[in-house]
Design an enzyme around this catalytic site. Structure first.
Site, PDB file in Angstrom:
ATOM      1  N   LYS A 129       0.824  -1.216   0.000  1.00 55.66           N
ATOM      2  CA  LYS A 129       0.000   0.000   0.000  1.00 55.66           C
ATOM      3  C   LYS A 129       0.854   1.260   0.000  1.00 55.66           C
ATOM      4  CE  LYS A 129      -4.417  -1.717   0.995  1.00 55.66           C
ATOM      5  NZ  LYS A 129      -5.726  -1.619   1.554  1.00 55.66           N
ATOM      6  N   LYS A 140      -3.588 -10.549  -6.354  1.00 56.18           N
ATOM      7  CA  LYS A 140      -4.879 -10.724  -5.659  1.00 56.18           C
ATOM      8  C   LYS A 140      -5.951  -9.802  -6.256  1.00 56.18           C
ATOM      9  CE  LYS A 140      -5.679  -8.443  -1.615  1.00 56.18           C
ATOM     10  NZ  LYS A 140      -6.768  -8.097  -0.730  1.00 56.18           N
ATOM     11  N   LYS A 185     -10.527  -4.695  -4.256  1.00 54.06           N
ATOM     12  CA  LYS A 185     -11.569  -3.710  -4.571  1.00 54.06           C
ATOM     13  C   LYS A 185     -11.026  -2.312  -4.833  1.00 54.06           C
ATOM     14  CE  LYS A 185     -13.386  -4.062   0.024  1.00 54.06           C
ATOM     15  NZ  LYS A 185     -12.337  -3.708   0.998  1.00 54.06           N
TER      16      LYS A 185
HETATM   17  P1  ATP Z   1      -8.488  -3.102  -0.416  1.00 50.73           P
HETATM   18  O1  ATP Z   1      -8.242  -3.351  -1.872  1.00 50.73           O
HETATM   19  O2  ATP Z   1      -9.220  -1.812  -0.131  1.00 50.73           O
HETATM   20  O3  ATP Z   1      -7.276  -3.301   0.432  1.00 50.73           O
HETATM   21  P2  ATP Z   1      -9.583  -5.745  -0.208  1.00 50.73           P
HETATM   22  O4  ATP Z   1     -10.364  -6.026  -1.449  1.00 50.73           O
HETATM   23  O5  ATP Z   1      -8.253  -6.384  -0.058  1.00 50.73           O
HETATM   24  O6  ATP Z   1      -9.505  -4.186   0.035  1.00 50.73           O
HETATM   25  P3  ATP Z   1     -10.508  -6.033   2.534  1.00 50.73           P
HETATM   26  O7  ATP Z   1     -11.609  -5.211   3.051  1.00 50.73           O
HETATM   27  O8  ATP Z   1      -9.144  -5.595   2.922  1.00 50.73           O
HETATM   28  O9  ATP Z   1     -10.563  -6.156   0.956  1.00 50.73           O
HETATM   29  O10 ATP Z   1     -10.717  -7.548   2.914  1.00 50.73           O
HETATM   30  C1  ATP Z   1     -11.870  -8.112   3.454  1.00 50.73           C
HETATM   31  C2  ATP Z   1     -11.706  -9.610   3.518  1.00 50.73           C
HETATM   32  O11 ATP Z   1     -11.700 -10.165   2.209  1.00 50.73           O
HETATM   33  C3  ATP Z   1     -10.412 -10.077   4.193  1.00 50.73           C
HETATM   34  O12 ATP Z   1     -10.692 -11.215   4.989  1.00 50.73           O
HETATM   35  C4  ATP Z   1      -9.544 -10.475   3.037  1.00 50.73           C
HETATM   36  O13 ATP Z   1      -8.595 -11.455   3.383  1.00 50.73           O
HETATM   37  C5  ATP Z   1     -10.560 -11.015   2.054  1.00 50.73           C
HETATM   38  N1  ATP Z   1     -10.108 -10.878   0.680  1.00 50.73           N
HETATM   39  C6  ATP Z   1      -9.805  -9.716   0.052  1.00 50.73           C
HETATM   40  N2  ATP Z   1      -9.433  -9.952  -1.220  1.00 50.73           N
HETATM   41  C7  ATP Z   1      -9.488 -11.299  -1.399  1.00 50.73           C
HETATM   42  C8  ATP Z   1      -9.219 -12.168  -2.508  1.00 50.73           C
HETATM   43  N3  ATP Z   1      -8.825 -11.694  -3.661  1.00 50.73           N
HETATM   44  N4  ATP Z   1      -9.392 -13.505  -2.327  1.00 50.73           N
HETATM   45  C9  ATP Z   1      -9.809 -13.997  -1.144  1.00 50.73           C
HETATM   46  N5  ATP Z   1     -10.084 -13.238  -0.062  1.00 50.73           N
HETATM   47  C10 ATP Z   1      -9.923 -11.907  -0.175  1.00 50.73           C
END
Ligand code: ATP
Ligand code: LTN
Length: 335
Positions: A117, A199, A202
């Site tokens: 980040k 990964k 969002k």
């Molecule tokens: P950001 O991109 O804003 O960091 P993010 O999409 O990584 O957000 P979070 O809110 O940080 O989402 O994560 C919420 C949950 O979803 C966490 O338990 C995280 O491990 C899970 N998660 C996020 N992205 C993935 C993915 N690509 N596959 C599986 N689990 C995920």
């Protein structure tokens, strides 16, 4: 479990930092739903974590209620599970401060999410981004959590949380329960549709993820354009065939069978067919959630009442741990 036996506690959180993706659903949310009957569950909307990256205030406000609606639409019963906003329970920030004093700079600088980040937001490497995992540890430890359902990207943060808890307990006695992670076997890391070595996230560009609220045409288009490879063989091999394996993992996680069986069923078929099948499975899995979301989001007063009520309950639980911790570290008693 006997009727009077206390259930174990689950805590997890999702940031209202964008539209939830299929990765969030498969890695986290779907498991929240599975676990709700067997545990006392707390599912937080972690808005304080979200502001470690700059957010538009109006969007953030709207997304918090939307995330409450998504939690409920995915099947979480707000009478059985605590669904609330992190910023409404001040104990999270208060405990985080104390735990900051039990966490080393070296530990935090090793966190891969911080490194990623800070590279992505080089103009805003703030102290909150650095201490983000400490706030996460506070979230978890505040409720004496036993189990934390998350995607694999959060494993390192969870290990740090355990280390902080053990360090604190070693000094002050058994104050915190040491939590365990609950990471799904398939779908713990759903990959980006455009760069399948990364990964799905969002905060990335639109065409890299499937949003939970995407309509069928958008889902069809995004999956059609998903990056695969050029050898044409349908086989589960994340190392060498990340794009194809990602589609197989998505289908499998959504109930279409195990990855090897799906791949065997599709022998001799082309990637077009694989994408069509994945599209069908995804649309079918998301459409009930989307219908329910539409109904819920029209009733803002109801959503507000859910997060208000649940924040009160969460606050009472949080205070039990917080007061104990404050006493242990030597803060003056309250008169
Ligand atoms: P950001 O991109 O804003 O960091 P993010 O999409 O990584 O957000 P979070 O809110 O940080 O989402 O994560 C919420 C949950 O979803 C966490 O338990 C995280 O491990 C899970 N998660 C996020 N992205 C993935 C993915 N690509 N596959 C599986 N689990 C995920
Ligand atoms: N750090 C997590 C979100 C999160 C969380 C938590 C997950 C904040 N607090 C407590 C589990 C338990 C993330 O970035 N996905």
């Amino acid at each position: 479990m006997g009727e009077n036996e206390k259930k174990q506690v689950i805590f997890s959180g999702i940031q209202p930092s964008g539209t939830l993706t299929l990765g969030n659903y498969i890695g986290a949310l779907r498991n929240f739903v599975k676990l709700q009957d067997d545990y006392d569950c707390i599912y937080c909307i972690v808005d304080e974590h979200a502001i470690t990256v700059r957010q538009n205030p109006a969007d953030l406000r709207r997304r918090c209620l939307e995330l409450a609606a998504i939690y409920i639409a995915s099947g979480l019963d707000p009478k059985k599970n605590l669904i609330y906003c992190q910023s409404h329970v001040s104990g999270h920030a208060e405990l985080a401060w104390i735990l900051n004093c039990f966490t080393y700079m070296g530990e935090l600088s090793r966190m891969t999410q911080f490194k990623a980040k800070s590279a992505a937001h080089a103009d805003n490497i703030n102290a909150g981004l650095f201490t983000y995992p400490v706030l996460m540890a506070a979230d978890i430890l505040l409720y004496q959590t036993n189990l934390v359902p998350v995607g694999v990207d959060q494993k390192q943060h969870l290990e740090l949380c355990r280390d902080i808890a053990q360090r604190f307990n070693a000094v002050y006695g058994d104050v915190f329960t040491i939590p365990e992670g609950y990471i799904p076997k398939i779908g713990a890391k759903i990959m980006s549709l455009q760069e399948p070595e990364k990964k799905m996230s969002k905060s990335d560009p639109e065409d890299t993820y499937i949003a939970l609220l995407d309509d069928p045409d958008t889902i069809r288009r995004k999956i059609r354009r998903a990056v695969t490879d050029s050898d044409g063989e349908i086989r589960f091999d994340p190392e060498n065939k990340p794009g194809v394996s990602n589609l197989l993992a998505i289908m499998s996680a959504l109930g279409a069978g195990d990855v090897e069986t799906i791949a065997a069923d599709m022998q001799g078929k082309g990637y077009g067919e694989l994408k069509n099948r994945t599209t069908e499975v995804v649309i079918e899995a998301l459409s009930p959630l989307q219908a329910e979301f539409k109904r819920l989001i029209a009733d803002k007063a109801y959503l507000q009442s859910v997060i208000d009520e649940n924040a009160k309950t969460a606050n009472a639980l949080a205070l039990r741990t917080l007061r104990k911790v404050q006493k242990k570290v030597g803060f003056a008693p309250r008169g």
